[in-house]
Motif scaffolding. Structure first.
Motif, PDB file in Angstrom:
ATOM      1  N   VAL A 237       0.834  -1.206   0.000  1.00  0.00           N
ATOM      2  CA  VAL A 237       0.000   0.000   0.000  1.00  0.00           C
ATOM      3  C   VAL A 237       0.871   1.259   0.000  1.00  0.00           C
ATOM      4  O   VAL A 237       0.523   2.260  -0.634  1.00  0.00           O
ATOM      5  CB  VAL A 237      -0.953  -0.008   1.223  1.00  0.00           C
ATOM      6  N   PHE A 240       2.747   2.212  -3.686  1.00  0.00           N
ATOM      7  CA  PHE A 240       1.855   2.315  -4.839  1.00  0.00           C
ATOM      8  C   PHE A 240       2.568   2.980  -6.017  1.00  0.00           C
ATOM      9  O   PHE A 240       3.476   3.789  -5.849  1.00  0.00           O
ATOM     10  CB  PHE A 240       0.601   3.103  -4.465  1.00  0.00           C
ATOM     11  N   LYS A 269      -5.487  -8.780  -3.433  1.00  0.00           N
ATOM     12  CA  LYS A 269      -6.158  -8.521  -4.719  1.00  0.00           C
ATOM     13  C   LYS A 269      -7.618  -8.960  -4.670  1.00  0.00           C
ATOM     14  O   LYS A 269      -8.510  -8.260  -5.135  1.00  0.00           O
ATOM     15  CB  LYS A 269      -5.445  -9.276  -5.847  1.00  0.00           C
ATOM     16  N   ILE A 274      -5.799  -3.884  -3.473  1.00  0.00           N
ATOM     17  CA  ILE A 274      -4.748  -3.463  -4.401  1.00  0.00           C
ATOM     18  C   ILE A 274      -5.079  -3.908  -5.822  1.00  0.00           C
ATOM     19  O   ILE A 274      -5.870  -4.834  -6.030  1.00  0.00           O
ATOM     20  CB  ILE A 274      -3.359  -4.008  -3.999  1.00  0.00           C
ATOM     21  N   VAL A 294       2.139  -2.240  -8.570  1.00  0.00           N
ATOM     22  CA  VAL A 294       1.022  -2.250  -7.627  1.00  0.00           C
ATOM     23  C   VAL A 294       0.412  -0.860  -7.498  1.00  0.00           C
ATOM     24  O   VAL A 294       1.119   0.157  -7.534  1.00  0.00           O
ATOM     25  CB  VAL A 294       1.468  -2.776  -6.241  1.00  0.00           C
ATOM     26  N   ASN A 296      -3.144   1.202  -5.409  1.00  0.00           N
ATOM     27  CA  ASN A 296      -4.207   1.085  -4.414  1.00  0.00           C
ATOM     28  C   ASN A 296      -5.567   1.268  -5.075  1.00  0.00           C
ATOM     29  O   ASN A 296      -5.699   2.009  -6.049  1.00  0.00           O
ATOM     30  CB  ASN A 296      -4.023   2.129  -3.309  1.00  0.00           C
ATOM     31  N   ASN A 319      -1.867   6.751  -9.702  1.00  0.00           N
ATOM     32  CA  ASN A 319      -2.793   5.811  -9.057  1.00  0.00           C
ATOM     33  C   ASN A 319      -4.234   6.103  -9.469  1.00  0.00           C
ATOM     34  O   ASN A 319      -5.022   5.200  -9.751  1.00  0.00           O
ATOM     35  CB  ASN A 319      -2.651   5.893  -7.537  1.00  0.00           C
TER      36      ASN A 319
END
Length: 422
Positions: A237, A240, A269, A274, A294, A296, A319
């Motif tokens: 997290v 990100f 997931k 995520i 990855v 969020n 993101n």
């Protein structure tokens, strides 16, 4: 369970949601019109998504639009923790007694909490419209898929988009409206898309995160090594918009087995906490072996949960773009999202693929003055390698169209892309 006891719970739950509709300004979700068309006839519509993103409210909005009479029950209620398969018929009886025998739509909220619900849902589907909601992506991958043999539609709901929270329809050519939109975007970027933040403030994001970790992961999958799992979740997290590998996670979180690491990532997931993107390659083996990226599920996690020394607005922009692309993907089943990187470390943030063709390449560049040359160079290299000429750079406020090395590149501010990308 006793019928009268169940009726009290059902009425309590319905009153609670009805009071929300009466006392709060309800945001009309973008998926309403899309979801309505799957409820014209007896069918199952499954609304999946992260905890507290608004699935219950969306199901109510849809029920009000397509159902003459409907019944609602939320199984994420401690009073229903002992509900068994045989109690589900009693719940249907409660609906008939409370609302009449002509109930034509049933909402089963957080249905995955009841063991053996699949056959009940399948039986309901033959004569009624059914809306299921769930906070786990495996909801439809087990027995339900076998029993229904394709007779259901599933959509993924995300926290509020910028377009949903904007309280007016702007004229994108009006300087006054653009100023208002940019101010709203700044507020949105610094806050969250989770609906409850509007009522309870940013602290609720931390509570939602803890509920996902505890209820949707540790408790659901009976994770014994809680400390390592929490460390891994916190690391992902907090990192990100960055790459990761399973072997690196193995070392960081002091977990002995890489398979355990993969399982932990999958749990996050499946709980929709995520989003994990593969690196694009025409060779499947290279996709599997390459580092992942990855993101969020909501940028509020970037703002209020992740551990960072400085606030990188560019990463938060990235993101937000990722979640918006995933939002688009939920209604475009032929759409796939990747990132791209070559051996010289040239990188493109998002590769949008449709069927067998790379459809669009997207870079997110908050600081155009400082990073434009690098971002454009990577975009052009990827364009040549992937044979894609639809090139886009999403910026903070820079807008133009340029021809560089015979490639046409559009530069569009984030606010405008979020509002008119469709």
């Amino acid at each position: 369970m006793e019928i009268e006891f169940l009726k009290r719970i059902i009425e309590d739950q319905r009153e609670e949601i009805e009071e929300k509709f009466a006392s709060e300004k309800i945001v009309e979700r973008e998926l309403v019109e899309y979801g309505k068309r799957f409820l014209k006839h007896p069918n199952i519509l499954a609304i999946l998504g992260v905890r507290r993103c608004g699935k219950s409210i969306l199901s109510f909005i849809l029920a009000r639009k397509v159902g003459k009479k409907f019944g609602y029950v939320n199984f994420d209620d401690e009073r229903l923790i002992r509900v068994k398969t045989e109690d589900l018929d009693k719940i249907l009886q409660c609906f008939y007694e409370l609302y009449g025998e002509d109930v034509d739509l049933v909402i089963l909220d957080e249905i995955q909490n009841v063991y053996g619900w699949e056959l009940f849902a399948n039986r309901l589907r033959r004569t009624k419209k059914v809306i299921l909601t769930g906070s786990n992506s495996k909801l439809l991958s087990g027995e339900l898929a076998t029993h229904l043999t394709g007779r259901h539609i599933d959509i993924i709901l995300y926290p509020f988009s910028f377009k949903e929270v904007l309280e007016f329809i702007p004229n994108i050519y009006s300087t006054r409206d653009i100023t208002k939109v940019r101010k709203k975007l700044k507020e949105y970027v610094q806050s969250s898309g989770f609906p409850e933040v509007r009522t309870f403030g940013p602290n609720v994001v931390v509570k939602i995160y803890e509920d996902i970790i505890n209820k949707d992961c540790i408790r659901r999958y009976k994770i014994k090594n809680e400390e390592s799992f929490r460390e891994l979740a916190s690391y992902l997290v907090s990192n990100f918009s960055n790459e990761f590998t399973y072997s690196k996670l193995l070392n960081i979180c002091k977990i002995k087995d890489v398979h355990t690491v993969k399982n932990y990532v999958n749990y996050l997931k499946e709980a929709y906490l995520i989003i994990v993107l593969d690196r694009y390659s025409p060779k499947l083996k290279q996709q599997i072996l390459a580092p992942k990226k990855v993101y969020n599920v909501d940028h509020g996690l970037c703002n209020f949960v992740s551990f960072r020394i400085s606030k990188d607005i560019g990463k938060i922009f990235e993101n937000i773009v990722c979640v918006e692309l995933m939002r688009e993907k939920t209604i475009n089943y032929d759409m796939e999202i990747y990132y791209w990187k070559d051996y010289q470390q040239n990188e493109v943030d998002f590769v949008v693929k449709r069927k067998t063709k790379v459809d669009k390449l997207i870079q997110v560049c908050y600081d155009v003055e400082e990073k434009k040359e690098k971002e454009v160079r990577s975009l052009i290299k990827a364009s040549k390698e992937l044979k894609c000429n639809d090139l886009l750079v999403i910026t903070n406020d820079y807008e133009t169209e340029e021809k560089i090395n015979e490639k046409k590149i559009k530069f569009v501010p984030l606010w405008k892309w979020l509002l008119v990308k469709g």
